[in-house]
Scaffold this motif. Structure first.
Motif, PDB file in Angstrom:
ATOM      1  N   ALA A  95       8.437  58.428  26.525  1.00 38.41           N
ATOM      2  CA  ALA A  95       9.502  57.560  27.031  1.00 38.41           C
ATOM      3  C   ALA A  95       9.663  56.331  26.140  1.00 38.41           C
ATOM      4  CB  ALA A  95       9.210  57.147  28.477  1.00 38.41           C
ATOM      5  N   GLY A  96       8.553  55.739  25.719  1.00 38.37           N
ATOM      6  CA  GLY A  96       8.618  54.576  24.827  1.00 38.37           C
ATOM      7  C   GLY A  96       9.236  54.921  23.489  1.00 38.37           C
ATOM      8  N   GLN A  97       8.867  56.063  22.948  1.00 38.73           N
ATOM      9  CA  GLN A  97       9.428  56.509  21.671  1.00 38.73           C
ATOM     10  C   GLN A  97      10.933  56.724  21.802  1.00 38.73           C
ATOM     11  OE1 GLN A  97       8.353  60.489  20.541  1.00 38.73           O
ATOM     12  NE2 GLN A  97       9.077  60.225  18.460  1.00 38.73           N
ATOM     13  N   LEU A  98      11.372  57.362  22.892  1.00 38.38           N
ATOM     14  CA  LEU A  98      12.804  57.620  23.076  1.00 38.38           C
ATOM     15  C   LEU A  98      13.576  56.328  23.310  1.00 38.38           C
ATOM     16  CD1 LEU A  98      12.770  60.922  25.132  1.00 38.38           C
ATOM     17  CD2 LEU A  98      13.298  60.602  22.716  1.00 38.38           C
ATOM     18  N   ARG A  99      12.979  55.356  24.011  1.00 32.71           N
ATOM     19  CA  ARG A  99      13.646  54.060  24.184  1.00 32.71           C
ATOM     20  C   ARG A  99      13.924  53.421  22.830  1.00 32.71           C
ATOM     21  NH1 ARG A  99       9.784  53.080  28.159  1.00 32.71           N
ATOM     22  NH2 ARG A  99      10.667  53.690  30.146  1.00 32.71           N
ATOM     23  N   LYS A 100      12.930  53.452  21.943  1.00 31.77           N
ATOM     24  CA  LYS A 100      13.105  52.878  20.592  1.00 31.77           C
ATOM     25  C   LYS A 100      14.155  53.652  19.804  1.00 31.77           C
ATOM     26  CE  LYS A 100       8.444  51.276  19.934  1.00 31.77           C
ATOM     27  NZ  LYS A 100       7.182  51.678  19.365  1.00 31.77           N
ATOM     28  N   THR A 101      14.060  54.974  19.833  1.00 32.33           N
ATOM     29  CA  THR A 101      14.970  55.824  19.066  1.00 32.33           C
ATOM     30  C   THR A 101      16.410  55.661  19.531  1.00 32.33           C
ATOM     31  OG1 THR A 101      13.192  57.427  18.756  1.00 32.33           O
ATOM     32  CG2 THR A 101      15.421  58.221  18.393  1.00 32.33           C
ATOM     33  N   VAL A 113      15.786  60.814  31.877  1.00 28.51           N
ATOM     34  CA  VAL A 113      14.545  60.632  32.614  1.00 28.51           C
ATOM     35  C   VAL A 113      13.460  61.516  32.014  1.00 28.51           C
ATOM     36  CG1 VAL A 113      13.428  60.972  34.858  1.00 28.51           C
ATOM     37  CG2 VAL A 113      15.717  59.996  34.750  1.00 28.51           C
ATOM     38  N   ILE A 114      12.310  60.916  31.752  1.00 25.89           N
ATOM     39  CA  ILE A 114      11.130  61.669  31.347  1.00 25.89           C
ATOM     40  C   ILE A 114      10.320  61.849  32.622  1.00 25.89           C
ATOM     41  CG2 ILE A 114       9.156  61.804  29.786  1.00 25.89           C
ATOM     42  CD1 ILE A 114      12.013  61.254  28.472  1.00 25.89           C
ATOM     43  N   ALA A 115      10.223  63.083  33.104  1.00 23.69           N
ATOM     44  CA  ALA A 115       9.513  63.361  34.354  1.00 23.69           C
ATOM     45  C   ALA A 115       8.122  63.882  34.030  1.00 23.69           C
ATOM     46  CB  ALA A 115      10.279  64.381  35.183  1.00 23.69           C
ATOM     47  N   CYS A 116       7.140  63.388  34.785  1.00 19.87           N
ATOM     48  CA  CYS A 116       5.764  63.783  34.527  1.00 19.87           C
ATOM     49  C   CYS A 116       5.065  64.119  35.840  1.00 19.87           C
ATOM     50  CB  CYS A 116       5.018  62.671  33.819  1.00 19.87           C
ATOM     51  SG  CYS A 116       4.703  61.263  34.906  1.00 19.87           S
ATOM     52  N   ASP A 117       3.843  64.584  35.692  1.00 16.04           N
ATOM     53  CA  ASP A 117       2.992  64.816  36.850  1.00 16.04           C
ATOM     54  C   ASP A 117       2.009  63.654  36.919  1.00 16.04           C
ATOM     55  OD1 ASP A 117       2.260  66.223  39.078  1.00 16.04           O
ATOM     56  OD2 ASP A 117       1.449  67.949  38.033  1.00 16.04           O
ATOM     57  N   ALA A 118       0.811  63.861  37.302  1.00 16.09           N
ATOM     58  CA  ALA A 118      -0.142  62.769  37.530  1.00 16.09           C
ATOM     59  C   ALA A 118      -0.628  62.068  36.261  1.00 16.09           C
ATOM     60  CB  ALA A 118      -1.336  63.293  38.321  1.00 16.09           C
ATOM     61  N   GLY A 119      -0.745  62.781  35.142  1.00 17.88           N
ATOM     62  CA  GLY A 119      -1.391  62.236  33.951  1.00 17.88           C
ATOM     63  C   GLY A 119      -0.829  60.937  33.428  1.00 17.88           C
ATOM     64  N   VAL A 172      16.566  54.960  29.390  1.00 19.16           N
ATOM     65  CA  VAL A 172      15.466  55.926  29.374  1.00 19.16           C
ATOM     66  C   VAL A 172      14.454  55.471  30.410  1.00 19.16           C
ATOM     67  CG1 VAL A 172      13.624  56.977  28.012  1.00 19.16           C
ATOM     68  CG2 VAL A 172      15.814  56.431  26.925  1.00 19.16           C
ATOM     69  N   GLU A 173      14.172  56.340  31.377  1.00 21.67           N
ATOM     70  CA  GLU A 173      13.215  56.007  32.436  1.00 21.67           C
ATOM     71  C   GLU A 173      12.109  57.041  32.473  1.00 21.67           C
ATOM     72  OE1 GLU A 173      14.882  55.447  36.300  1.00 21.67           O
ATOM     73  OE2 GLU A 173      16.311  53.950  35.599  1.00 21.67           O
ATOM     74  N   HIS A 174      10.965  56.608  32.958  1.00 21.67           N
ATOM     75  CA  HIS A 174       9.814  57.481  33.152  1.00 21.67           C
ATOM     76  C   HIS A 174       9.552  57.535  34.653  1.00 21.67           C
ATOM     77  CE1 HIS A 174       5.466  58.222  33.488  1.00 21.67           C
ATOM     78  NE2 HIS A 174       5.733  59.085  32.539  1.00 21.67           N
ATOM     79  N   THR A 175       9.557  58.740  35.239  1.00 24.27           N
ATOM     80  CA  THR A 175       9.335  58.862  36.673  1.00 24.27           C
ATOM     81  C   THR A 175       8.457  60.070  36.983  1.00 24.27           C
ATOM     82  OG1 THR A 175      11.222  60.315  37.150  1.00 24.27           O
ATOM     83  CG2 THR A 175      11.656  57.947  37.166  1.00 24.27           C
ATOM     84  N   PRO A 176       7.810  60.067  38.150  1.00 24.14           N
ATOM     85  CA  PRO A 176       7.109  61.276  38.592  1.00 24.14           C
ATOM     86  C   PRO A 176       8.121  62.399  38.824  1.00 24.14           C
ATOM     87  CG  PRO A 176       6.430  59.373  39.892  1.00 24.14           C
ATOM     88  CD  PRO A 176       7.614  58.944  39.062  1.00 24.14           C
TER      89      PRO A 176
END
Length: 104
Positions: free
Chosen positions: A28-34, A14-20, A42-46
């Protein structure tokens, strides 16, 4: 703190982020490809909505404490400094592809 997981046992990263959302979405997209040939989702979540089945949470160092509070038991939080090309992220990818431990 101090938990580790073997790269071969990572099923959800999981790639965790704040508001940006911009830079972390790119990561996250780069890691999905890699990692597309690996059995890893590979997921992107708050950072405040980390899924209960996350094995490894990758987040900017400024969010690491919040991620640890929201991470499921046994999940490893890997903080990084820069979104693209950070050695901490590279170590996670290497462990998933080649084996080895990922630790906090």
């Amino acid at each position: 703190m101090g938990s580790t997981i073997e790269g071969k046992d990572i099923r959800k990263l999981v790639i965790a982020c704040d508001a940006g959302m911009g830079s972390s979405v790119m990561l996250a997209g780069q890691l999905r490809k890699t990692l597309k040939k690996q059995p890893v989702a590979v997921e992107h979540t708050p950072v405040d909505a980390i899924p209960a089945d996350a094995d490894v949470i990758v987040c900017h160092a400024g969010l690491a404490e919040r991620a640890r509070r929201g991470a499921p038991d046994g999940a490893v939080v890997v903080p990084f400094q820069v979104f693209i090309g950070d050695p901490a992220v590279d170590r996670v990818v290497k462990a998933i592809k080649d084996g080895g431990a990922v630790g906090a």
